[in-house]
Design a protein around this motif. Structure first.
Motif, PDB file in Angstrom:
ATOM      1  N   GLY A 171     -32.694  10.491  23.758  1.00  0.00           N
ATOM      2  CA  GLY A 171     -33.872  10.896  23.100  1.00  0.00           C
ATOM      3  C   GLY A 171     -35.434  10.131  22.786  1.00  0.00           C
ATOM      4  N   TRP A 172     -36.151  11.268  21.857  1.00  0.00           N
ATOM      5  CA  TRP A 172     -36.528  10.793  21.431  1.00  0.00           C
ATOM      6  C   TRP A 172     -35.679  10.160  19.707  1.00  0.00           C
ATOM      7  CZ3 TRP A 172     -41.519   9.004  22.876  1.00  0.00           C
ATOM      8  CH2 TRP A 172     -41.577   9.733  23.807  1.00  0.00           C
ATOM      9  N   GLY A 173     -36.656   8.652  18.998  1.00  0.00           N
ATOM     10  CA  GLY A 173     -36.333   8.355  17.653  1.00  0.00           C
ATOM     11  C   GLY A 173     -37.227   8.532  16.643  1.00  0.00           C
ATOM     12  N   MET A 174     -37.339   7.672  15.647  1.00  0.00           N
ATOM     13  CA  MET A 174     -38.596   7.525  14.737  1.00  0.00           C
ATOM     14  C   MET A 174     -38.394   6.407  14.169  1.00  0.00           C
ATOM     15  SD  MET A 174     -40.677   9.528  12.269  1.00  0.00           S
ATOM     16  CE  MET A 174     -39.040  10.135  11.278  1.00  0.00           C
ATOM     17  N   ARG A 175     -39.158   5.646  14.239  1.00  0.00           N
ATOM     18  CA  ARG A 175     -39.068   3.849  13.501  1.00  0.00           C
ATOM     19  C   ARG A 175     -40.274   3.973  12.478  1.00  0.00           C
ATOM     20  NH1 ARG A 175     -40.811   1.647  18.297  1.00  0.00           N
ATOM     21  NH2 ARG A 175     -38.535   0.980  18.874  1.00  0.00           N
ATOM     22  N   THR A 176     -39.964   3.158  11.235  1.00  0.00           N
ATOM     23  CA  THR A 176     -40.987   2.641  10.300  1.00  0.00           C
ATOM     24  C   THR A 176     -41.905   1.660  10.783  1.00  0.00           C
ATOM     25  OG1 THR A 176     -41.686   2.501   8.343  1.00  0.00           O
ATOM     26  CG2 THR A 176     -39.946   1.249   9.250  1.00  0.00           C
ATOM     27  N   ARG A 219     -38.141  16.399  12.973  1.00  0.00           N
ATOM     28  CA  ARG A 219     -37.498  16.893  13.987  1.00  0.00           C
ATOM     29  C   ARG A 219     -37.038  15.901  15.308  1.00  0.00           C
ATOM     30  NH1 ARG A 219     -39.870  18.740  19.121  1.00  0.00           N
ATOM     31  NH2 ARG A 219     -39.049  20.839  18.738  1.00  0.00           N
ATOM     32  N   PHE A 220     -37.312  14.846  14.926  1.00  0.00           N
ATOM     33  CA  PHE A 220     -37.180  13.621  15.693  1.00  0.00           C
ATOM     34  C   PHE A 220     -36.695  12.467  15.364  1.00  0.00           C
ATOM     35  CE2 PHE A 220     -41.685  15.451  16.796  1.00  0.00           C
ATOM     36  CZ  PHE A 220     -41.568  15.190  18.270  1.00  0.00           C
ATOM     37  N   LEU A 221     -35.818  12.706  14.103  1.00  0.00           N
ATOM     38  CA  LEU A 221     -34.999  11.993  13.552  1.00  0.00           C
ATOM     39  C   LEU A 221     -33.856  11.994  14.474  1.00  0.00           C
ATOM     40  CD1 LEU A 221     -36.012  12.581   9.600  1.00  0.00           C
ATOM     41  CD2 LEU A 221     -36.100  10.308  10.771  1.00  0.00           C
ATOM     42  N   ASN A 222     -32.517  10.607  13.987  1.00  0.00           N
ATOM     43  CA  ASN A 222     -31.772  10.762  15.040  1.00  0.00           C
ATOM     44  C   ASN A 222     -30.205  10.498  13.932  1.00  0.00           C
ATOM     45  OD1 ASN A 222     -32.285  11.216  18.187  1.00  0.00           O
ATOM     46  ND2 ASN A 222     -33.006   9.008  17.921  1.00  0.00           N
ATOM     47  N   GLU A 267     -37.458  -0.697  11.991  1.00  0.00           N
ATOM     48  CA  GLU A 267     -36.131   0.253  12.077  1.00  0.00           C
ATOM     49  C   GLU A 267     -36.407   1.244  12.067  1.00  0.00           C
ATOM     50  OE1 GLU A 267     -33.142  -0.678   9.025  1.00  0.00           O
ATOM     51  OE2 GLU A 267     -33.644  -2.001   7.739  1.00  0.00           O
ATOM     52  N   GLU A 268     -35.193   1.874  13.014  1.00  0.00           N
ATOM     53  CA  GLU A 268     -35.217   3.373  13.388  1.00  0.00           C
ATOM     54  C   GLU A 268     -35.110   3.422  11.556  1.00  0.00           C
ATOM     55  OE1 GLU A 268     -33.374   6.872  16.559  1.00  0.00           O
ATOM     56  OE2 GLU A 268     -32.532   4.795  16.466  1.00  0.00           O
ATOM     57  N   LEU A 269     -35.362   5.209  11.824  1.00  0.00           N
ATOM     58  CA  LEU A 269     -34.625   6.156  10.513  1.00  0.00           C
ATOM     59  C   LEU A 269     -34.222   6.851  11.358  1.00  0.00           C
ATOM     60  CD1 LEU A 269     -39.009   6.475   8.887  1.00  0.00           C
ATOM     61  CD2 LEU A 269     -36.863   5.166   8.625  1.00  0.00           C
ATOM     62  N   THR A 270     -32.946   7.322  10.107  1.00  0.00           N
ATOM     63  CA  THR A 270     -31.930   8.288  10.942  1.00  0.00           C
ATOM     64  C   THR A 270     -30.957   8.715   9.127  1.00  0.00           C
ATOM     65  OG1 THR A 270     -30.300   6.204  10.411  1.00  0.00           O
ATOM     66  CG2 THR A 270     -31.344   6.971  12.843  1.00  0.00           C
ATOM     67  N   PRO A 299     -21.463  14.175  22.295  1.00  0.00           N
ATOM     68  CA  PRO A 299     -21.380  12.131  21.664  1.00  0.00           C
ATOM     69  C   PRO A 299     -22.143  11.675  20.753  1.00  0.00           C
ATOM     70  CG  PRO A 299     -21.703  12.532  24.518  1.00  0.00           C
ATOM     71  CD  PRO A 299     -21.586  13.746  23.817  1.00  0.00           C
ATOM     72  N   CYS A 300     -21.555  10.484  19.999  1.00  0.00           N
ATOM     73  CA  CYS A 300     -23.142  10.285  19.537  1.00  0.00           C
ATOM     74  C   CYS A 300     -22.914   8.835  19.879  1.00  0.00           C
ATOM     75  CB  CYS A 300     -22.543  10.331  17.672  1.00  0.00           C
ATOM     76  SG  CYS A 300     -23.350   8.644  16.078  1.00  0.00           S
TER      77      CYS A 300
END
Length: 304
Positions: free
Chosen positions: A139-144, A209-212, A245-248, A283-284
């Motif tokens: 789905g949606w993710g967030m990066r810096t 809310r968009f953080l995976n 980088e994606e933020l998680t 699943p992850c």
């Protein structure tokens, strides 16, 4: 082959200090029921308005408080060693003996110190350039879009603060294809009772809310209290993070070997599932070497 990135309107609608970019086009239906709010709001079952100033302020009358004398930097008679440094970065990720984060109390509106006090970080809001983007399978993710030093405050996980019964009702009402954004944070104070906070950014929420989820995250969560006993769920960089980088963060509450609080969330629905009672674990797809294969699933809200 070059990649063309399309940035449409800002996600935060001018409510943050720094605009949050959104990569790619989003249908109107996808955000028709989502209201952006940079901070928590009071929801059903929450007896305290998170925006109301209920904590006492310190009597410090200085540009910046001193750790030895500031009441905001002391917890239950003991100096709180988990504080910010002169750059506003969290100095300590947790107690090496118990494995839990110590509480953080920032100076608030009733304090005598200046707005430039080093103990005012999360309350200043978003200060980094972030971008929400579509991932391949999560789905949606967030990066810096800029480097983030270890210990830096990144963003809150904000939304409706709700009670236990409302959290239970909302989870039971969800279908298998519904996204579950509810997060449960449990804090322990020695032999005292467990403090629970439930935040749901499904309808009203912020960029958090968009953080995976990741089984090897680069962010960790700390409950930070500013004006109210209701904590702000603040996410900090657990290591130096590079641009793009994606933020998680770990939905189960762990970071390395020092989990701060117990919490879990179900995320975007997957195509596979493993049954756990009447529920299905999703699943992850984080891709970490230590991936547990399934997203964390908190059954306590449903079983009580």
């Amino acid at each position: 082959m070059s990649i063309i990135k399309v940035f449409d309107q800002y996600l935060c609608k001018g409510l943050e200090n720094v605009p949050v970019l959104r990569e790619g086009n989003v249908s109107k239906e996808e955000y028709s029921e989502f209201q952006y709010s940079p901070e928590n709001i009071q929801g059903p079952g929450c007896d305290i308005d998170p925006s109301e100033v209920t904590l006492p302020g310190c009597s410090c009358h200085a540009h910046s408080c001193l750790r030895e004398s500031c009441s905001c930097l002391q917890t239950y008679g003991q100096t709180c060693r988990q504080t910010y440094d002169s750059h506003g970065r969290l100095q300590d990720q947790g107690d090496t003996e118990t494995g839990y984060c110590r509480p953080v109390f920032e100076c608030n509106a009733l304090c005598g110190c200046s707005e430039a006090c080093f103990n005012r970080v999360v309350q200043r809001g978003l200060g980094l350039k972030l971008c929400v983007y579509p991932t391949e399978d999560r789905g949606w993710g967030m990066r810096t879009l800029e480097p983030i030093p270890c210990g830096t405050f990144v963003c809150e996980y904000a939304g409706e603060v709700i009670g236990f019964e409302e959290a239970r009702r909302r989870q039971l009402a969800q279908g298998l294809e519904d996204n579950n954004y509810i997060i449960a944070v449990r804090e322990y104070a020695g032999q005292g009772p467990v403090s629970e906070t439930f935040v749901d950014p499904t309808v009203v929420g912020n960029v958090g809310r968009f953080l995976n989820h990741s089984c090897q995250p680069n962010l960790f969560m700390v409950p930070v209290r500013v004006h109210s006993l209701v904590p702000r769920l603040a996410l900090f960089a657990g290591r130096d993070i590079t641009p793009q980088e994606e933020l998680t963060f770990d939905y189960s509450g762990g970071y390395s070997n020092t989990p701060s609080v117990e919490r879990s969330v179900q995320s975007d629905p997957g195509t596979e599932a493993s049954e756990t009672g009447t529920l299905q674990r999703k699943p992850c797809h984080c891709g970490a070497q230590n991936c547990s294969q399934f997203l964390p699933l908190d059954l306590s809200v449903l079983n009580n």
